[in-house]
Design an enzyme around this catalytic site. Structure first.
Site, PDB file in Angstrom:
ATOM      1  N   HIS A  65      -9.856   2.796  -6.465  1.00 36.00           N
ATOM      2  CA  HIS A  65     -10.419   1.838  -5.502  1.00 36.00           C
ATOM      3  C   HIS A  65     -11.656   2.426  -4.838  1.00 36.00           C
ATOM      4  CE1 HIS A  65     -10.623  -1.186  -2.337  1.00 36.00           C
ATOM      5  NE2 HIS A  65     -10.599  -0.230  -1.436  1.00 36.00           N
ATOM      6  N   LYS A 124     -12.225  -4.770   9.849  1.00 35.34           N
ATOM      7  CA  LYS A 124     -10.837  -4.448   9.531  1.00 35.34           C
ATOM      8  C   LYS A 124      -9.853  -4.742  10.665  1.00 35.34           C
ATOM      9  CE  LYS A 124     -11.446  -2.190   5.493  1.00 35.34           C
ATOM     10  NZ  LYS A 124     -10.646  -2.357   4.278  1.00 35.34           N
ATOM     11  N   ASP A 182      -5.205   3.915   8.710  1.00 33.32           N
ATOM     12  CA  ASP A 182      -5.294   3.456   7.336  1.00 33.32           C
ATOM     13  C   ASP A 182      -6.004   4.507   6.495  1.00 33.32           C
ATOM     14  OD1 ASP A 182      -4.707   1.623   5.373  1.00 33.32           O
ATOM     15  OD2 ASP A 182      -6.555   0.492   5.619  1.00 33.32           O
ATOM     16  N   ASP A 190      -4.158  -5.298   4.310  1.00 28.06           N
ATOM     17  CA  ASP A 190      -5.232  -4.954   5.247  1.00 28.06           C
ATOM     18  C   ASP A 190      -6.388  -5.920   4.998  1.00 28.06           C
ATOM     19  OD1 ASP A 190      -6.687  -3.530   7.177  1.00 28.06           O
ATOM     20  OD2 ASP A 190      -7.615  -2.288   5.641  1.00 28.06           O
ATOM     21  N   ARG A 199     -15.746  -8.324   3.991  1.00 28.56           N
ATOM     22  CA  ARG A 199     -16.625  -7.422   3.243  1.00 28.56           C
ATOM     23  C   ARG A 199     -18.087  -7.516   3.690  1.00 28.56           C
ATOM     24  NH1 ARG A 199     -12.978  -3.869   1.461  1.00 28.56           N
ATOM     25  NH2 ARG A 199     -11.443  -4.797   0.056  1.00 28.56           N
ATOM     26  N   GLU A 215      -6.374  -6.533   0.864  1.00 25.00           N
ATOM     27  CA  GLU A 215      -6.215  -5.207   0.276  1.00 25.00           C
ATOM     28  C   GLU A 215      -4.727  -4.960   0.056  1.00 25.00           C
ATOM     29  OE1 GLU A 215     -10.195  -2.739   1.378  1.00 25.00           O
ATOM     30  OE2 GLU A 215      -8.356  -2.135   2.401  1.00 25.00           O
ATOM     31  N   GLU A 237     -13.159  -5.855  -5.872  1.00 23.77           N
ATOM     32  CA  GLU A 237     -13.145  -5.145  -7.145  1.00 23.77           C
ATOM     33  C   GLU A 237     -13.005  -6.111  -8.320  1.00 23.77           C
ATOM     34  OE1 GLU A 237     -10.541  -1.408  -7.052  1.00 23.77           O
ATOM     35  OE2 GLU A 237      -9.875  -2.544  -5.300  1.00 23.77           O
ATOM     36  N   GLU A 257      -1.789  -2.930  -0.230  1.00 25.37           N
ATOM     37  CA  GLU A 257      -1.432  -1.605   0.259  1.00 25.37           C
ATOM     38  C   GLU A 257       0.069  -1.482   0.477  1.00 25.37           C
ATOM     39  OE1 GLU A 257      -3.659   0.113   3.411  1.00 25.37           O
ATOM     40  OE2 GLU A 257      -5.459  -1.099   3.060  1.00 25.37           O
ATOM     41  N   GLN A 314     -18.259  -5.582   6.834  1.00 28.00           N
ATOM     42  CA  GLN A 314     -18.081  -4.177   6.481  1.00 28.00           C
ATOM     43  C   GLN A 314     -19.366  -3.566   5.931  1.00 28.00           C
ATOM     44  OE1 GLN A 314     -14.998  -3.592   3.575  1.00 28.00           O
ATOM     45  NE2 GLN A 314     -15.175  -1.360   3.583  1.00 28.00           N
ATOM     46  N   THR A 353      -3.849  -7.334  10.254  1.00 28.11           N
ATOM     47  CA  THR A 353      -3.138  -6.586   9.224  1.00 28.11           C
ATOM     48  C   THR A 353      -1.737  -7.178   9.165  1.00 28.11           C
ATOM     49  OG1 THR A 353      -4.383  -4.560   9.683  1.00 28.11           O
ATOM     50  CG2 THR A 353      -2.308  -4.318   8.483  1.00 28.11           C
TER      51      THR A 353
END
Length: 440
Positions: A143, A262, A136, A242, A246, A208, A382, A210, A249, A266
């Site tokens: 971002h 992560k 990834d 993905d 958080r 996410e 975000e 993607e 993370q 996915t």
């Protein structure tokens, strides 16, 4: 890079009438690949190509003898339970099959493929390839800057970002196809104000937005792929979610980057749009004049001419309450891959510059595709500024991060004047509650 040819002609129509519907994801100019079988059967999985609301069953085409030459070779390679063999043949084989199918499906052609069509509504899908490895990347500077500001307010964008296409190796075993049910992960987190971490279900589960890049022919160990040859090693692109924890993370990511935050899930869309189908939507690749020039192995005149691709992507959310009332998902944001700081070719060239050997069916993620405006953000972290500013949905519900029962839907498409709009279908995933019994 693929050039325009007769298959891209926007005036082409198909005798499969649904393919001619304005705004349909799968007109004759697209012809993306997937692996499918009829729902509720134990049929063998096999490759198919989307045309309107139907699927061209490639195994049936082979048996019926409708294809010849390289197109037949490509269809045979795509008739198994994964597309790796087709990917390994390179862009010439897929292009020959695309041309043969385009001609056979056009208005006015003999309808020899009619008996090879399966309705999409009656099909189920598997992962389109056996994914040996998954990497990834982090190609959106917007971002990277916004998330960096949340985790590192004093240094949002690390100094290597504008020099190196950053990536990390993900977990291929937890990749699922659209419709995947994602169990809320449990992990080690550091609660606000605490001195020691605890093990708990993630309270800051995120998506996410993607794109995925499927590798075609690989390279030998120790042999880098040059920038201008990179896309000859790419089969096509799909949508990719993905999923990210958080809170996990934030505690674990230093010094080696993402790990348990992560690797639990996915989700990819079933359809792969080939690089050839994307040819009409190319744009010049550039970066701000104030930024450093890429190192020579990541730069070339040909790359600057048309390495960017205008693939528009959007994220939507349907809560359990919305679903119970029969309400459609609420769109949260929209962006485009044209904003990416690093291109598909640069990802491949950098991944192999040390001699790393890619293999057919390997998957590269582009990283979250956020645009320059905050409304174009491709993740909740975000959009809610780290959970400090909840989103209000059309029905009045609020979200900072995902709750149990939420369904996330991504869609993607390309359109411009003078070209036929094509789409990627969609990728859905639903959040399940955490396991009741945690680890001991």
């Amino acid at each position: 890079m693929s050039e325009l040819n007769e298959t891209h002609d926007p005036e082409l129509s198909s005798w499969v009438s649904s393919a001619n519907t304005p705004g349909h994801d799968f007109p004759l100019q697209n012809l993306p690949f997937a692996v499918f079988r009829r729902k509720g059967t134990d049929e063998a999985w096999r490759g198919g190509v989307a045309i309107g609301d139907d699927i061209v069953d490639l195994a049936a085409c082979v048996v019926a003898g409708h294809l010849k030459g390289m197109a037949l070779e490509a269809a045979r390679a795509a008739s198994g339970d994964a597309l790796n063999a087709l990917m390994a043949l390179g862009p010439g084989a897929a292009s020959a099959l695309r041309l043969a199918l385009s001609r056979a499906l056009r208005t006015g052609a003999d309808r020899v493929l009619a008996d090879c069509l399966v309705p999409q509504a009656g099909a189920e899908f598997a992962l389109p390839a056996r994914i040996g490895d998954y990497t990834d990347f982090y190609t959106s500077v917007h971002h990277a800057t916004r998330v960096g500001a949340l985790f590192r307010p004093d240094a949002p964008l690390l100094p290597n970002y504008k020099w190196v296409p950053i990536g990390y190796h993900g977990r291929s075993s937890s990749i699922g196809v659209s419709g995947q049910a994602v169990r809320r992960p449990t992990g080690q987190v550091l609660p606000a104000g605490a001195q020691a971490p605890v093990v708990a279900p993630s309270a800051r589960l995120d998506y996410e937005l993607e794109l995925g890049v499927f590798v075609g022919p690989g390279n030998a160990l120790g042999e880098p792929i040059g920038l201008d040859e990179a896309e000859a090693h790419v089969f096509g692109m799909c949508l990719l979610n993905d999923w990210s924890a958080r809170d996990v993370q934030g505690w674990e990511y230093q010094p080696l980057g993402p790990f348990l935050a992560k690797n639990f899930a996915t989700t990819v869309s079933p359809w792969i749009v080939t690089m050839e189908a994307l040819a009409p939507f190319r744009l010049p690749w550039s970066r701000p004049d104030t930024d450093p020039e890429p190192l020579p192995y990541l730069d070339s005149p040909a790359h600057r001419t048309r390495a960017a691709i205008d693939i528009r992507v959007s994220a939507a959310l349907q809560t359990p309450a919305m679903r119970a009332r029969g309400e459609a998902p609420a769109r949260l944001s929209e962006s485009s891959f044209r904003h990416a700081y690093w291109s598909v070719a640069q990802m491949v060239a950098h991944h192999t510059v040390n001699g790393c050997n890619l293999q057919p069916g390997d998957l590269l993620g582009t990283g979250t595709q956020s645009g320059p405006d905050e409304t174009e953000s491709g993740s909740l972290v975000e959009l809610t500024r780290g959970g400090r500013q909840p989103l209000t949905l059309p029905d009045g519900e609020q979200r900072t991060f995902l709750e149990d029962g939420d369904q996330v839907t991504f869609s993607g498409w390309c359109e411009r004047p003078g070209a036929r709009r094509i789409g990627f279908g969609r990728v859905d995933g639903t959040v399940l509650p955490a396991r009741q019994a945690g680890p001991r």
